[in-house]
Design an enzyme around this catalytic site. Structure first.
Site, PDB file in Angstrom:
ATOM      1  N   ASP A 181     -76.195   0.547 -91.236  1.00 52.27           N
ATOM      2  CA  ASP A 181     -76.006   1.811 -91.962  1.00 52.27           C
ATOM      3  C   ASP A 181     -75.066   1.700 -93.156  1.00 52.27           C
ATOM      4  OD1 ASP A 181     -76.433   4.546 -92.328  1.00 52.27           O
ATOM      5  OD2 ASP A 181     -74.686   5.105 -91.141  1.00 52.27           O
ATOM      6  N   HIS A 204     -76.392   3.996 -82.618  1.00 53.60           N
ATOM      7  CA  HIS A 204     -75.528   3.837 -83.786  1.00 53.60           C
ATOM      8  C   HIS A 204     -74.423   4.889 -83.686  1.00 53.60           C
ATOM      9  CE1 HIS A 204     -74.327   2.886 -87.846  1.00 53.60           C
ATOM     10  NE2 HIS A 204     -74.233   4.183 -88.068  1.00 53.60           N
ATOM     11  N   ASP A 210     -71.068   6.173 -85.177  1.00 53.07           N
ATOM     12  CA  ASP A 210     -70.137   6.088 -86.299  1.00 53.07           C
ATOM     13  C   ASP A 210     -68.718   6.202 -85.761  1.00 53.07           C
ATOM     14  OD1 ASP A 210     -71.864   5.911 -88.730  1.00 53.07           O
ATOM     15  OD2 ASP A 210     -72.767   7.649 -87.765  1.00 53.07           O
ATOM     16  N   HIS A 268     -67.713   2.686 -92.260  1.00 54.47           N
ATOM     17  CA  HIS A 268     -68.559   3.137 -93.368  1.00 54.47           C
ATOM     18  C   HIS A 268     -68.677   4.651 -93.568  1.00 54.47           C
ATOM     19  CE1 HIS A 268     -71.757   2.670 -90.152  1.00 54.47           C
ATOM     20  NE2 HIS A 268     -72.080   3.841 -90.633  1.00 54.47           N
TER      21      HIS A 268
HETATM   22 ZN   LIG Z   1     -73.376   5.184 -89.692  1.00 54.98          ZN
END
Ligand SMILES: [Zn+2]
Length: 1018
Positions: free
Chosen positions: A374, A262, A264, A578
């Site tokens: 997420d 994951h 970001d 996000h």
């Molecule tokens: Zn995230």
């Protein structure tokens, strides 16, 4: 038998840590190390490879915050190591207690080809197996000294989050830099013992399996000569074979593991660093795919693929090859894993359009799942968007983070506001960073709510955010867990394979209706207000740019700016990631976001201006045309058209009021602003209804202390409400505009270190009270709200979301309702009793709360809406939201839901005036029903010249109407969001002369491709 269980368990722990793991690399020689530090931002690979090095030694400090160093390691494989497995061990100074969030490296060969990433729990580089004695080793590491922002001192303010404030103190010291022999038998023994030790800890103490594993582990430990681990590891392993071969029970939970990281797209690092994070992790994963034939990896976010393609083509070539082999699997179908609360209807649609199109064009892949592990909550508008994008599944684990209520299902049908149902899975492992630990596997099996009717769950497996993805250790553990008594089974499977199995085994899953509200991170609707306003402004300008450019293209042949719109959309979509739009990134990210939004606004204004000038004609004509970019007509200007309007209705008055303050009136409303500058009354003259609750005053600014227990930029905790200061003192209340068209009162206040100026305006014929707020904000850890106590008795209210609105209760009967103490609106909230309601509209604010009280004096109900204007958290940006902000809100008394929709659009899309020779500009399309709303009108992305129009039913009811076109229409084709012919439209769509007859379900969304039969006339 005597119970010696804890003795054996403690023995395993110590022998593993102090004897067996240290024997993994029994021989090593030091590498020679040299370094070059780039003077500023990262440099191209060729430049880093060629730069002159200077000597550096293990133990030396390196790496200013956000710096890039090129580190070269050199050595020779000793002749005695011939035939053995040799690796370079490169420890940049990692803290292995954190899987990511710190320094990282990408290893290159001298010719510039990437080898793999270096991460805290992934520090090895395979040199040779079997090795050739005397072989020269020469590798280069592009090392990023990203500072640790979060882990050492969670949520304490830090200046490290911006290059401009971070200083230049070195962040790391070089640790081990060796060539070493890997003992693969010891490595396999470590994997055996870790898997069995972790399994054992999860098994019931009164079950035989736990004791069988314990005794096998004990026998293995007995076989190890602690002075010769390497010589006895094979014997120890032989003692474990039998317990590792025992198969899982038939009812075992089944985990579909998929390698994942994951990452970001920006968060505790700037966007430019994500480009490199993705490259490092991806290099690791393509290397691991080559080493491990059963392993599969998935990566979401088309933007991240696009970054590798642009910036690291050598890594991208390996990705393309692995995708073609079906082992590197693009996941989801969005441009980024965006927030879903705040993006507008169109933006949410375009996340899928651009994400899916990228995967289709690059890989020929179209996914059926939306992949949002997420994201901080999911709107009721999203299921229909997913369906219209041609997808049918959703994956997230985030709702497991909710503070109060435990979600009742892991696999279910999620029903949106329009009735669309999406098959949804929440991985019961409750993480998107599964590491194949026994505790995680056991938790997934125990936690799974759908036992008895379903047995599959998904586990995204690997370290994200600079952890480098899945490790070879995780793959080794998964192999042992494939079919092991006492454990859930584990198989590497693609997301689509998992969803197909899960759907097939669970034909009647339970249904959850409405938004998936995350009971956490509620303050992400407010933090970093300028970033949020940049998003809103960009969404509105894109709507206008597409509308006017399409109109000008079809009317005048004005060139349609395909490339610019595509690029601007992708930039806006990226910033809806996000941690960017929610305001939870470091200062650097938000500083850059504000600059980017300003540049986009300037470019979009140019596009809009050029198109409108083309439509208005020769400025020497001297006519002032008013362009209306909103989807409803106003001031005699049709929606999507332009006209020369007549004079306004006039009639506004403002008079001084006895006892202080003023009375404003416009023939529709009578507004009393009292001596404190607060709104004591808003009377709708036609109905005689008062909007403001008796004994209260509206537009009351309220200041709360706001220091959550953790996650400062993300969270506001319920206790913030316990303390409040009403900002009632005014420095000045004065009339600032006085004319028949418009009257306004300006109110100035000061509080703490801040000042606020508000302008309350009535415009003739508008029927709404506009409130413009300018705050010079210098508070710390405070929450500023604007309160509107309304004289309305209602159980629920509506808040706009994508392609419609969702209802929320005004009470807190249950823990689920109480937990929603801060919620999201798009352009309006609407509250009503039968026959009369009030809308509050805004182009600038997403967060709000609604509460109710019963008045002692008259027994009436006061329902209070409060917009959330500003916060001032100090982590991760220590100066979040300091400085000047501007907001606009409006109160619309007597509003039905359709009025709320119309005024919500109108307030964010002001009319534009252009001088030209044209008498008017006819809209390309016109809806004859207020609830059939055009959310976008644009030329088709395929360059065909077709007009694509997206409409939806905005009132929540069934409607029939007609969309008239002002050009001869050759064909009408219902489409999906990607503008492909689609038979999934359930409403009625029929060509009807130069127009389209529409019958729409509540909140139904329809995309139409309209083909003009010839050049339309003006
Ligand atoms: Zn995230």
């Amino acid at each position: 038998m005597h119970d010696d269980r804890s003795l054996v368990e403690a023995r395993l722990k110590r022998v593993l840590a102090e004897r067996i793991r240290p024997a993994l690399y029994p021989e090593s020689v030091p590498l020679t190390v040299s370094i070059w530090t780039a003077p500023g931002e990262p440099v191209p690979v060729a430049e880093g490879l060629a730069a002159p090095r200077s000597a550096i030694a293990v133990g030396d400090a390196w790496g200013a915050p956000w710096g890039t160093s090129w580190i070269t390691v050199e050595g020779t494989v000793p002749a005695a190591w011939a035939g053995r497995t040799v690796e370079a061990l490169i420890d940049l100074g990692f803290d292995a207690n954190m899987p990511g969030f710190q320094c990282e490296g990408l290893v290159y060969r001298p010719d510039g080809t990437p080898v793999k990433g270096l991460n805290p729990q992934n520090q090895w580089v395979r040199i040779a197996a079997p090795a050739v004695g005397g072989e020269r080793v020469l590798l280069h590491v592009e090392a990023a000294s990203n500072p640790v922002i979060l882990d050492y001192h969670p949520f304490l303010p830090t200046e490290l989050g911006d290059q401009e404030t971070a200083g230049d103190r070195p962040q790391y010291r070089l640790e081990r830099m060796d060539l070493a022999v890997l003992d693969e038998t010891v490595w396999e023994l470590v994997m055996d013992l870790e898997v069995l030790g972790e399994l054992m800890a999860e098994l019931p103490e009164d079950g035989a399996r736990r004791w069988e594993v314990l005794r096998a582990v004990e026998r293995a430990l007995d076989r190890i000569d602690l002075q010769d681990v390497n010589g006895t590891a094979a014997a120890a392993r032989s003692e474990l074979e039998q317990v590792l071969a025992a198969p899982a029970v038939p009812s075992a939970h089944r985990i579909s593991a998929i390698g994942h990281a994951h990452i970001d797209s920006a968060w505790l690092w700037p966007l430019r660093e994500t480009v490199r994070k993705v490259a490092r992790t991806t290099a690791n994963m393509t290397a691991l795919l080559e080493d491990e034939p059963n392993f599969l990896y998935t990566m979401s976010q088309a933007q991240q693929f696009a970054w590798i393609k642009e910036h690291r083509p050598e890594v991208y070539a390996r990705v393309k090859k692995a995708v073609a082999e079906g082992r590197f699997v693009p996941a989801g179908g969005m441009w980024v894993e965006s927030d879903t609360n705040m993006p507008s209807s169109e933006a949410m649609a375009r996340q899928f359009v651009h994400g899916k199109r990228f995967f289709l064009e690059e890989f020929g892949v179209e996914n059926q799942e939306a992949w949002l592990p997420d994201t901080f909550g999911f709107t009721g508008g999203l299921p229909q968007i997913i369906r219209n994008a041609g997808s049918k599944w959703l994956l997230t684990q985030k709702i497991s983070w909710s503070q109060i209520n435990k979600f009742p299902h892991h696999t279910f049908l999620w029903e949106g506001i329009d009735g669309t149902r999406i098959f949804t899975h929440f991985p019961p492992v409750d993480t998107y960073n599964c590491s194949m630990k026994g505790s995680e596997i056991a938790h997934a099996a125990r936690n799974f709510k759908d036992k008895g009717v379903a047995r599959h769950s998904l586990a995204p497996t690997g370290w994200g955010d600079g952890g480098g993805g899945t490790t070879r250790e995780m793959v080794a553990k998964a192999a042992r867990l494939r079919d092991l008594e006492g454990s859930a089974t584990v198989r590497w499977e693609r997301p689509a394979e998992f969803f197909a199995k899960a759907e097939a085994e669970y034909p009647k899953p339970p249904v959850w209706v409405g938004e998936l509200y995350l009971e956490l991170h509620r303050a992400t609707l407010t933090s970093q207000a300028r970033t949020k306003q940049g998003n809103r402004r960009s969404e509105n300008l894109l709507r206008e740019a597409e509308l006017w450019c399409a109109t000008a293209a079809l009317r005048t042949g004005h060139p349609y700016p395909y490339e610019a719109l595509d690029r601007i959309w992708k930039t806006v979509l990226l910033h809806q990631f996000h941690d960017i739009l929610p305001g939870s990134s470091i200062a650097w990210v938000h500083r850059e976001a504000e600059a980017t939004y300003a540049a986009l606004a300037a470019e979009l204004e140019e596009l809009i201006g050029a198109a409108q000038r083309a439509l208005a004609g020769d400025p020497a004509g001297g006519r002032e045309l008013v362009f209306n970019g909103a989807p409803h007509g106003r001031s005699a200007v049709p929606a999507g058209g332009a006209a020369v309007p007549g004079g306004g209705p006039g009639g506004c008055t403002v008079t001084a009021r006895a006892g202080g303050g003023f009375v404003l009136a416009d023939g529709l409303l009578r507004v009393v602003v009292d001596g404190d500058g607060l709104v004591a009354s808003v009377l709708e003259l036609a109905s005689g209804r008062e909007a403001v609750a008796p004994g209260t005053r509206a537009n009351l600014l309220q200041l709360h202390p706001d220091f959550p227990n953790m996650w400062d930029a993300w969270d506001v905790d319920q206790f913030y409400r316990n303390t409040v200061t009403d900002l009632t003192g005014a420095d000045e209340v004065a009339v600032c505009t006085e004319g028949p068209e418009e009257v306004a009162v300006r109110v100035s206040r000061s509080f703490g270190s801040s000042t606020v100026v508000q302008t309350l305006t009535l415009r003739a014929g508008s029927g709404r009270l506009d409130i413009d707020t300018e705050v010079d904000w210098h508070e710390t850890e405070k929450f500023l709200k604007a309160a509107f106590p309304l004289d309305l008795h209602t159980e629920r209210y509506a808040a706009e979301t994508q392609f419609g609105h969702q209802f929320r209760p005004t009470h807190t009967n249950t823990s689920w309702e109480a937990a929603k103490f801060e919620a999201c609106n798009h352009r309006f909230v609407h509250l009503a009793e039968p026959g009369w309601g009030v809308a509050l509209v805004t182009p600038s604010t997403y967060g709000h709360d609604v509460t109710r009280t019963v008045r002692a004096a008259d027994g009436g109900t006061t329902t209070t809406v409060r917009f959330s204007l500003l916060r001032a958290p100090r982590f991760p940006d220590p100066r979040t939201d300091q400085g000047v902000h501007r907001f606009r809100h409006a109160l619309v008394p007597g509003a039905e839901i359709g009025d709320a929709v119309r005024e919500g659009y109108a307030i964010g899309l002001p009319e534009r005036r252009v001088t030209g020779s044209a008498e008017s500009v006819r809209p390309l399309v016109e809806s004859d029903h207020g609830a059939i709303v055009v959310s976008a009108a644009k030329l088709a992305d395929d360059g065909s010249g077709d007009l694509v129009v997206r409409v939806y039913e905005a009132g929540g009811g069934r409607v029939r109407g007609r969309l008239a076109t002002s050009f001869p229409l050759a064909a009408v084709v219902p489409c999906d969001l990607l503008e492909r012919p689609w038979d999934g439209t359930r409403g009625e769509v029929a060509a009807d002369g130069d127009g389209v007859r529409l019958g729409l379900r509540p909140f139904e969304l329809v995309t139409l491709r309209l083909t003009p039969s010839s050049a339309p006339s003006a």
